[in-house]
Design a protein around this motif. Sequence first.
Motif, PDB file in Angstrom:
ATOM      1  N   LYS A 192       0.801  -1.222   0.000  1.00 54.91           N
ATOM      2  CA  LYS A 192       0.000   0.000   0.000  1.00 54.91           C
ATOM      3  C   LYS A 192       0.837   1.276   0.000  1.00 54.91           C
ATOM      4  O   LYS A 192       0.295   2.370  -0.140  1.00 54.91           O
ATOM      5  N   LEU A 193       2.142   1.139   0.160  1.00 56.78           N
ATOM      6  CA  LEU A 193       3.030   2.307   0.219  1.00 56.78           C
ATOM      7  C   LEU A 193       3.295   2.833  -1.196  1.00 56.78           C
ATOM      8  O   LEU A 193       4.377   2.629  -1.767  1.00 56.78           O
ATOM      9  N   LYS A 194       2.342   3.520  -1.771  1.00 47.49           N
ATOM     10  CA  LYS A 194       2.442   3.986  -3.158  1.00 47.49           C
ATOM     11  C   LYS A 194       3.485   5.091  -3.326  1.00 47.49           C
ATOM     12  O   LYS A 194       4.293   5.068  -4.267  1.00 47.49           O
ATOM     13  N   ILE A 195       3.467   6.082  -2.415  1.00 46.49           N
ATOM     14  CA  ILE A 195       4.455   7.168  -2.510  1.00 46.49           C
ATOM     15  C   ILE A 195       5.852   6.626  -2.296  1.00 46.49           C
ATOM     16  O   ILE A 195       6.799   7.005  -3.003  1.00 46.49           O
ATOM     17  N   MET A 196       6.008   5.713  -1.348  1.00 49.04           N
ATOM     18  CA  MET A 196       7.306   5.098  -1.088  1.00 49.04           C
ATOM     19  C   MET A 196       7.823   4.370  -2.338  1.00 49.04           C
ATOM     20  O   MET A 196       9.015   4.446  -2.671  1.00 49.04           O
ATOM     21  N   THR A 197       6.936   3.679  -3.025  1.00 47.07           N
ATOM     22  CA  THR A 197       7.319   2.981  -4.257  1.00 47.07           C
ATOM     23  C   THR A 197       7.790   3.963  -5.311  1.00 47.07           C
ATOM     24  O   THR A 197       8.800   3.733  -5.992  1.00 47.07           O
ATOM     25  N   MET A 198       7.090   5.088  -5.452  1.00 53.05           N
ATOM     26  CA  MET A 198       7.497   6.124  -6.404  1.00 53.05           C
ATOM     27  C   MET A 198       8.861   6.701  -6.046  1.00 53.05           C
ATOM     28  O   MET A 198       9.689   6.974  -6.926  1.00 53.05           O
ATOM     29  N   ILE A 199       9.102   6.878  -4.751  1.00 47.60           N
ATOM     30  CA  ILE A 199      10.396   7.391  -4.285  1.00 47.60           C
ATOM     31  C   ILE A 199      11.522   6.422  -4.666  1.00 47.60           C
ATOM     32  O   ILE A 199      12.590   6.833  -5.138  1.00 47.60           O
ATOM     33  N   ILE A 200      11.275   5.136  -4.469  1.00 48.74           N
ATOM     34  CA  ILE A 200      12.284   4.125  -4.813  1.00 48.74           C
ATOM     35  C   ILE A 200      12.582   4.155  -6.305  1.00 48.74           C
ATOM     36  O   ILE A 200      13.746   4.169  -6.721  1.00 48.74           O
ATOM     37  N   ARG A 245       6.283  11.153 -12.161  1.00 44.16           N
ATOM     38  CA  ARG A 245       6.569  10.322 -13.341  1.00 44.16           C
ATOM     39  C   ARG A 245       6.027   8.907 -13.165  1.00 44.16           C
ATOM     40  O   ARG A 245       5.578   8.276 -14.114  1.00 44.16           O
ATOM     41  N   PHE A 246       6.144   8.411 -11.927  1.00 39.77           N
ATOM     42  CA  PHE A 246       5.799   7.016 -11.663  1.00 39.77           C
ATOM     43  C   PHE A 246       4.441   6.853 -10.957  1.00 39.77           C
ATOM     44  O   PHE A 246       4.157   5.807 -10.391  1.00 39.77           O
ATOM     45  N   ALA A 247       3.612   7.889 -11.033  1.00 39.37           N
ATOM     46  CA  ALA A 247       2.321   7.853 -10.334  1.00 39.37           C
ATOM     47  C   ALA A 247       1.433   6.710 -10.834  1.00 39.37           C
ATOM     48  O   ALA A 247       0.638   6.156 -10.073  1.00 39.37           O
ATOM     49  N   GLY A 306       2.752   3.919 -12.329  1.00 38.70           N
ATOM     50  CA  GLY A 306       3.580   2.731 -12.516  1.00 38.70           C
ATOM     51  C   GLY A 306       4.678   2.909 -13.547  1.00 38.70           C
ATOM     52  O   GLY A 306       4.721   3.909 -14.279  1.00 38.70           O
ATOM     53  N   ILE A 307       5.565   1.914 -13.615  1.00 39.32           N
ATOM     54  CA  ILE A 307       6.717   1.976 -14.523  1.00 39.32           C
ATOM     55  C   ILE A 307       6.282   1.919 -15.987  1.00 39.32           C
ATOM     56  O   ILE A 307       6.786   2.675 -16.822  1.00 39.32           O
ATOM     57  N   ALA A 308       5.355   1.027 -16.305  1.00 37.96           N
ATOM     58  CA  ALA A 308       4.958   0.841 -17.705  1.00 37.96           C
ATOM     59  C   ALA A 308       4.455   2.143 -18.318  1.00 37.96           C
ATOM     60  O   ALA A 308       4.854   2.523 -19.430  1.00 37.96           O
ATOM     61  N   LYS A 309       3.588   2.850 -17.599  1.00 40.49           N
ATOM     62  CA  LYS A 309       3.037   4.123 -18.109  1.00 40.49           C
ATOM     63  C   LYS A 309       4.138   5.182 -18.175  1.00 40.49           C
ATOM     64  O   LYS A 309       4.200   5.966 -19.132  1.00 40.49           O
ATOM     65  N   ALA A 310       5.020   5.203 -17.169  1.00 47.01           N
ATOM     66  CA  ALA A 310       6.095   6.203 -17.129  1.00 47.01           C
ATOM     67  C   ALA A 310       7.046   6.046 -18.305  1.00 47.01           C
ATOM     68  O   ALA A 310       7.613   7.030 -18.797  1.00 47.01           O
ATOM     69  N   THR A 311       7.252   4.802 -18.759  1.00 42.80           N
ATOM     70  CA  THR A 311       8.205   4.535 -19.841  1.00 42.80           C
ATOM     71  C   THR A 311       7.525   4.325 -21.184  1.00 42.80           C
ATOM     72  O   THR A 311       8.168   3.870 -22.135  1.00 42.80           O
TER      73      THR A 311
END
Length: 516
Positions: free
Chosen positions: A367-375, A434-436, A438-443
């Motif tokens: 559930k840590l969405k912001i933390m995932t974006m930070i990583i 950028r990663f709000a 997920g990675i697939a959408k960001a790239t």
Amino acid sequence: MSALVKLAILLPCSLFLIALIKFLYDYLWIPLRLQHMMNSQGIKGPPYAFIHGNNKEATKTTNEALSKPMALRHDIFPRVQPHVYSCINRYGRNYLAWDGKRPELVITEPELVNEVLKHSVTTFPKRKPTFFLTGIFGNGLVTALGEKWVKQRKLANYAFHGESLKNMTPAVIASVETMLEKWKGYVGKEIEVYHEFRLLTSEVISRTAFGSSYLEGEKIFDMLNKLSVIRSRNFFETQIPLINKLWKSGNVLESEELSKGIQDCVMKIVKKREDKVVNGEVDSFGNDFLGLLVNAYHDSDENNRLSTEDLVDECKTFYFAGQDTVNSLTAWIVFLLAIHGDWQEKARREVIEIFGNQIPNSEEMSKLKIMTMIIYETLRLYGPSNGMMRRTESDVQLGKLILPANLDLLVIHSAPDHAPQLWGDDVHLFKLERFAEGIAKATNYNAGVFCPFGLGPRNCVGTNFATMETKIVLSMILQRYTIYLSPTYVHSPIPYITVQPQHGIQVILESLHNGA
């Protein structure tokens, strides 16, 4: 002059002439022919220099780039890989370079990165590691090929699958609690977090994978770190096989001594585990990573059995990779959050909403969405890997290129990670949005744009473990402290195996709770 005397003169002369022709063929004809072949396909690059290739130029530009600190910004690519940065600007996204006489196709175009990494077991296997890299990883999971790699990967997959990760969580939490207990004495004071996280991540991998402690593996970590420094010093060193066999440099001798020391330490830890079974203290070697390795070491089936060398190499690989990657990642995240207080506060609010002031649990970690974006954004700006080495086993097509056999391929992550045409003009900013989605959408669904842990069958087996550990560490810190960057901090990212802060990362801790 007798026939015998003539033969005595002609034989060494003939042997010398043959050796000279072979030398010129390997060090002049083949490089020039391959350079012409790649140029005809539109692949340019710095010209081949006899014997040394581009190593002298690369060493000079790297030393110049690292000779002084940089301003407090995140466009580190020209600093950590200045020669690659310069060549991309001059010759294009893919170019031909020379590591001594060895040709090296440097690849930064995401579509080709994707193709190489997704076929890295069959078409584009790993190249043979250099002597100094072998000192760190041996023939372990990172460098192994073929059936040996398949066997090692199965062991690692089992050790780091979902249920195993869940069982590792208490050991990670206990290690973080020990570190934070020490931090109570640094409230309002400066603390160097890169060193703190080095001790923490060493303790975590020791507990979770080897059932021991940092103190027990301290000598191994110290020796692996020294090998990493030696490898960095010799990264652009030209290797001439005959000379290297006749004369060993001080760095080679030191590496051999360190490798022998690591083997002795690993085997002591293994014997301690074996003795517990022999003495009846326990009835098995255990289910952690070391236990799985020791079980394989004693396997009655010769096809599944690990040799002593394999056992040591796997331990070296996971001692180093399990510590080094997370160490750098957590340190750079704390650095970025210390600068960007708004995101630090948002991340803290998310942690409190999910865990309150309770110990983090594995069920809620996703559930840590912001933390995932930070990583993700930290991995983009200060990614752990500067490149991945592959090779061609036979003539093969890559995109529109026809590549000859025995061509080294260097996949560079830093280039697409810092490319404005892929991320926009704000590419060098810490921008989590950028990663709000997920990675697939960001790239834009192009996997080769951002792959800090690799792609395809040889992606990093410890990705989920590293992410889980990082989230626990950051959550527990944010529950207790506000972090500010110390005025004494000097921004000097430097490339070893991972990108590291040359002078550490100094921060100031402010407690969120009285008496904490």
